[in-house]
Design a protein around this motif. Structure first.
Motif, PDB file in Angstrom:
ATOM      1  N   GLU A  84      52.858  32.835  35.164  1.00  0.00           N
ATOM      2  CA  GLU A  84      53.325  33.161  36.513  1.00  0.00           C
ATOM      3  C   GLU A  84      54.834  33.412  36.509  1.00  0.00           C
ATOM      4  N   ALA A  85      55.585  32.488  35.872  1.00  0.00           N
ATOM      5  CA  ALA A  85      57.041  32.629  35.842  1.00  0.00           C
ATOM      6  C   ALA A  85      57.465  33.889  35.080  1.00  0.00           C
ATOM      7  N   ALA A  86      56.783  34.167  33.961  1.00  0.00           N
ATOM      8  CA  ALA A  86      57.136  35.343  33.163  1.00  0.00           C
ATOM      9  C   ALA A  86      56.852  36.633  33.923  1.00  0.00           C
ATOM     10  N   ALA A  87      55.742  36.664  34.668  1.00  0.00           N
ATOM     11  CA  ALA A  87      55.407  37.865  35.428  1.00  0.00           C
ATOM     12  C   ALA A  87      56.467  38.149  36.503  1.00  0.00           C
ATOM     13  N   ARG A  88      56.952  37.101  37.157  1.00  0.00           N
ATOM     14  CA  ARG A  88      57.999  37.292  38.168  1.00  0.00           C
ATOM     15  C   ARG A  88      59.252  37.890  37.525  1.00  0.00           C
ATOM     16  N   ARG A  89      59.662  37.318  36.397  1.00  0.00           N
ATOM     17  CA  ARG A  89      60.863  37.823  35.726  1.00  0.00           C
ATOM     18  C   ARG A  89      60.660  39.266  35.261  1.00  0.00           C
ATOM     19  N   LEU A  90      59.477  39.552  34.754  1.00  0.00           N
ATOM     20  CA  LEU A  90      59.196  40.883  34.222  1.00  0.00           C
ATOM     21  C   LEU A  90      59.287  41.947  35.320  1.00  0.00           C
ATOM     22  N   ILE A  91      58.660  41.696  36.462  1.00  0.00           N
ATOM     23  CA  ILE A  91      58.669  42.681  37.544  1.00  0.00           C
ATOM     24  C   ILE A  91      60.062  42.815  38.162  1.00  0.00           C
ATOM     25  N   GLU A  92      60.806  41.691  38.209  1.00  0.00           N
ATOM     26  CA  GLU A  92      62.178  41.760  38.721  1.00  0.00           C
ATOM     27  C   GLU A  92      63.041  42.655  37.838  1.00  0.00           C
ATOM     28  N   ARG A  93      62.887  42.522  36.521  1.00  0.00           N
ATOM     29  CA  ARG A  93      63.727  43.275  35.587  1.00  0.00           C
ATOM     30  C   ARG A  93      63.213  44.698  35.364  1.00  0.00           C
ATOM     31  N   TYR A  94      61.895  44.850  35.366  1.00  0.00           N
ATOM     32  CA  TYR A  94      61.289  46.142  35.035  1.00  0.00           C
ATOM     33  C   TYR A  94      60.248  46.501  36.100  1.00  0.00           C
ATOM     34  N   PRO A  95      60.702  46.853  37.307  1.00  0.00           N
ATOM     35  CA  PRO A  95      59.764  47.100  38.416  1.00  0.00           C
ATOM     36  C   PRO A  95      58.857  48.308  38.184  1.00  0.00           C
ATOM     37  N   GLU A  96      59.196  49.168  37.233  1.00  0.00           N
ATOM     38  CA  GLU A  96      58.372  50.352  36.965  1.00  0.00           C
ATOM     39  C   GLU A  96      57.150  50.025  36.103  1.00  0.00           C
ATOM     40  N   THR A  97      57.028  48.804  35.642  1.00  0.00           N
ATOM     41  CA  THR A  97      55.941  48.424  34.739  1.00  0.00           C
ATOM     42  C   THR A  97      54.576  48.744  35.336  1.00  0.00           C
ATOM     43  N   ASP A  98      53.723  49.437  34.544  1.00  0.00           N
ATOM     44  CA  ASP A  98      52.381  49.759  35.038  1.00  0.00           C
ATOM     45  C   ASP A  98      51.275  49.262  34.090  1.00  0.00           C
ATOM     46  N   GLY A  99      51.659  48.573  33.023  1.00  0.00           N
ATOM     47  CA  GLY A  99      50.676  48.008  32.109  1.00  0.00           C
ATOM     48  C   GLY A  99      51.269  46.830  31.366  1.00  0.00           C
ATOM     49  N   ILE A 100      50.549  45.685  31.358  1.00  0.00           N
ATOM     50  CA  ILE A 100      51.063  44.474  30.713  1.00  0.00           C
ATOM     51  C   ILE A 100      50.024  43.919  29.753  1.00  0.00           C
ATOM     52  N   LEU A 158      53.162  39.726  44.760  1.00  0.00           N
ATOM     53  CA  LEU A 158      54.238  40.710  44.850  1.00  0.00           C
ATOM     54  C   LEU A 158      53.759  42.054  45.394  1.00  0.00           C
ATOM     55  N   GLY A 159      52.486  42.119  45.782  1.00  0.00           N
ATOM     56  CA  GLY A 159      51.950  43.347  46.346  1.00  0.00           C
ATOM     57  C   GLY A 159      51.559  44.391  45.326  1.00  0.00           C
ATOM     58  N   ARG A 160      51.442  43.981  44.054  1.00  0.00           N
ATOM     59  CA  ARG A 160      51.014  44.920  43.001  1.00  0.00           C
ATOM     60  C   ARG A 160      49.509  44.771  42.787  1.00  0.00           C
ATOM     61  N   ARG A 161      48.770  45.846  42.965  1.00  0.00           N
ATOM     62  CA  ARG A 161      47.322  45.800  42.799  1.00  0.00           C
ATOM     63  C   ARG A 161      46.961  45.896  41.311  1.00  0.00           C
ATOM     64  N   VAL A 162      46.007  45.074  40.915  1.00  0.00           N
ATOM     65  CA  VAL A 162      45.484  45.108  39.543  1.00  0.00           C
ATOM     66  C   VAL A 162      44.043  45.593  39.621  1.00  0.00           C
ATOM     67  N   PRO A 163      43.713  46.702  38.957  1.00  0.00           N
ATOM     68  CA  PRO A 163      44.517  47.452  37.977  1.00  0.00           C
ATOM     69  C   PRO A 163      45.199  48.704  38.520  1.00  0.00           C
ATOM     70  N   GLN A 164      45.067  48.982  39.817  1.00  0.00           N
ATOM     71  CA  GLN A 164      45.546  50.279  40.317  1.00  0.00           C
ATOM     72  C   GLN A 164      47.045  50.480  40.060  1.00  0.00           C
ATOM     73  N   ASP A 165      47.850  49.442  40.350  1.00  0.00           N
ATOM     74  CA  ASP A 165      49.299  49.566  40.148  1.00  0.00           C
ATOM     75  C   ASP A 165      49.721  49.079  38.764  1.00  0.00           C
ATOM     76  N   VAL A 166      49.145  47.986  38.344  1.00  0.00           N
ATOM     77  CA  VAL A 166      49.479  47.401  37.040  1.00  0.00           C
ATOM     78  C   VAL A 166      48.186  46.980  36.343  1.00  0.00           C
ATOM     79  N   ALA A 167      47.935  47.538  35.188  1.00  0.00           N
ATOM     80  CA  ALA A 167      46.781  47.131  34.375  1.00  0.00           C
ATOM     81  C   ALA A 167      47.192  45.944  33.511  1.00  0.00           C
ATOM     82  N   VAL A 168      46.285  44.980  33.365  1.00  0.00           N
ATOM     83  CA  VAL A 168      46.595  43.751  32.611  1.00  0.00           C
ATOM     84  C   VAL A 168      45.512  43.511  31.565  1.00  0.00           C
ATOM     85  N   VAL A 169      45.952  43.249  30.332  1.00  0.00           N
ATOM     86  CA  VAL A 169      45.046  42.890  29.239  1.00  0.00           C
ATOM     87  C   VAL A 169      45.469  41.542  28.684  1.00  0.00           C
ATOM     88  N   GLY A 170      44.512  40.624  28.541  1.00  0.00           N
ATOM     89  CA  GLY A 170      44.794  39.311  27.975  1.00  0.00           C
ATOM     90  C   GLY A 170      44.389  39.216  26.517  1.00  0.00           C
TER      91      GLY A 170
END
Length: 333
Positions: free
Chosen positions: A229-245, A263-275
């Motif tokens: 959770e903390a890393a995702a906040r920092r990531l979007i703050e620094r790199y708001p253009e991110t569309d895949g994590i 943060l209002g980012r839809r998964v996967p429409q705005d940001v795709a996430v792979v674990g």
């Protein structure tokens, strides 16, 4: 034992050989003794038996975090008992050990108790060790070897040591994640990586960078949901253009998906996430995670098999077994 011998019509020595699974006993005699044991309800004295066989019929699953390692935000025991990986390892090892009549003892080895765990193992309370130890600075693999305690490691050791080990191809899994995100048309990739003082954390980052370039943005976590959770906040703050994590484990990915929604980012429409892992956290996430599957139960079972083989033949040469990861596509990417 005397009652069993009389009922079966054999000597006490023969009963002892049956109980200790000596293979030279005639099958008909063995069957007669086993029937007598069942009818009488005889239970062997395991303490006395261990004095003769020098076996405890117990194996330790040791989860080690060495003294002097990089401090994480989440306490060791909290991370240990909230990580689905540990439960999967336990289940996989039990599947092999239980039919052999071997008890699995789970031992956390956090920094304050490291010397106590080592003393316990040195005193011969278990026959061998399944060791979860990823830290480069962990002295336990070498200490177990120096003490002649049979052990199998859950990952390739950071420093050369003659123990068998089981691992998954970490870099290949991270490359799969990157290739999947690129195939989806995502061009602003980033990663929430694992701790860089342990090989899985480093190798997953290396694999991802190999596929997308060394300059890819990355923020570290400690494999817990809160750190994701903390890393995702920092990531979007620094790199708001991110569309895949790519997130280096499912627990962190589950936390990251929660924050993206906040943060209002839809998964996967705005940001795709792979674990990574394909653990229960991947199914608990909303939406369920696309992830890299590592067959943890099968890997733990292989660890147990390697340890049993080592106990049967102490001169057995150490070997490594590397499993292949695979991509599991769900709704997050």
């Amino acid at each position: 034992m005397e009652e069993v011998a009389v009922a079966a019509g054999v000597s006490r020595a023969t009963v002892s050989r049956v109980i200790n699974a000596v293979p030279t006993v005639d099958p008909r005699i063995r069957a007669a003794v086993e029937r007598a044991i069942a009818e009488i309800g005889y239970v062997p004295n395991l303490a006395a038996r261990s004095l003769v066989t020098r076996r405890t019929d117990s194996v330790a699953l040791v989860i080690s975090e060495p003294p002097g390692h990089v401090a994480y935000e989440t306490p060791f025991l909290n991370r240990l008992f909230t990580d689905p990986y540990i439960g999967r390892v336990t289940a996989g090892a039990q599947e092999v050990l239980r039919p052999e009549g071997i008890h699995l003892v789970i031992i956390p080895a956090d920094p304050p108790g490291h010397h106590l765990v080592l003393r316990y193992l040195r005193q011969g309370h278990v026959d061998g060790v399944l060791l979860i130890s990823n830290h480069s600075a962990d002295p336990l693999p070498r200490q177990l070897y120096d003490l002649n305690v049979p052990a199998v490691l859950s990952a390739r050791p950071a420093q050369p040591v003659p123990h068998s080990y089981v691992d998954v191809d970490q870099q290949a899994g991270a490359r799969m994640a990157a290739e999947h995100l690129l195939a989806l048309g995502r061009r602003h990739l980033a990663t929430i990586c694992g701790p860089q003082d342990i090989p899985p954390g480093r190798e997953r980052l290396v694999g991802f960078r190999t596929a997308v370039g060394a300059a890819v943005p990355h923020v570290p976590g400690d494999f817990t949901r809160a750190s994701g959770e903390a890393a995702a906040r920092r990531l979007i703050e620094r790199y708001p253009e991110t569309d895949g994590i790519f997130v280096a484990n499912d627990l962190m990915a589950e936390g990251a998906v929660r924050v993206l929604a906040e943060l209002g980012r839809r998964v996967p429409q705005d940001v795709a996430v792979v674990g990574f892992d394909d653990s229960s956290a991947a199914l608990d996430a909303r939406p369920p995670l696309t992830t890299i599957h590592q067959p943890v139960e099968e890997m733990a079972g292989e660890m147990a098999q390697l340890l049993l083989a080592r106990l049967r033949d102490p001169r057995r040469t150490p070997r490594s077994v590397i499993f292949s990861p695979s991509l599991v596509v769900r709704q997050s990417a």
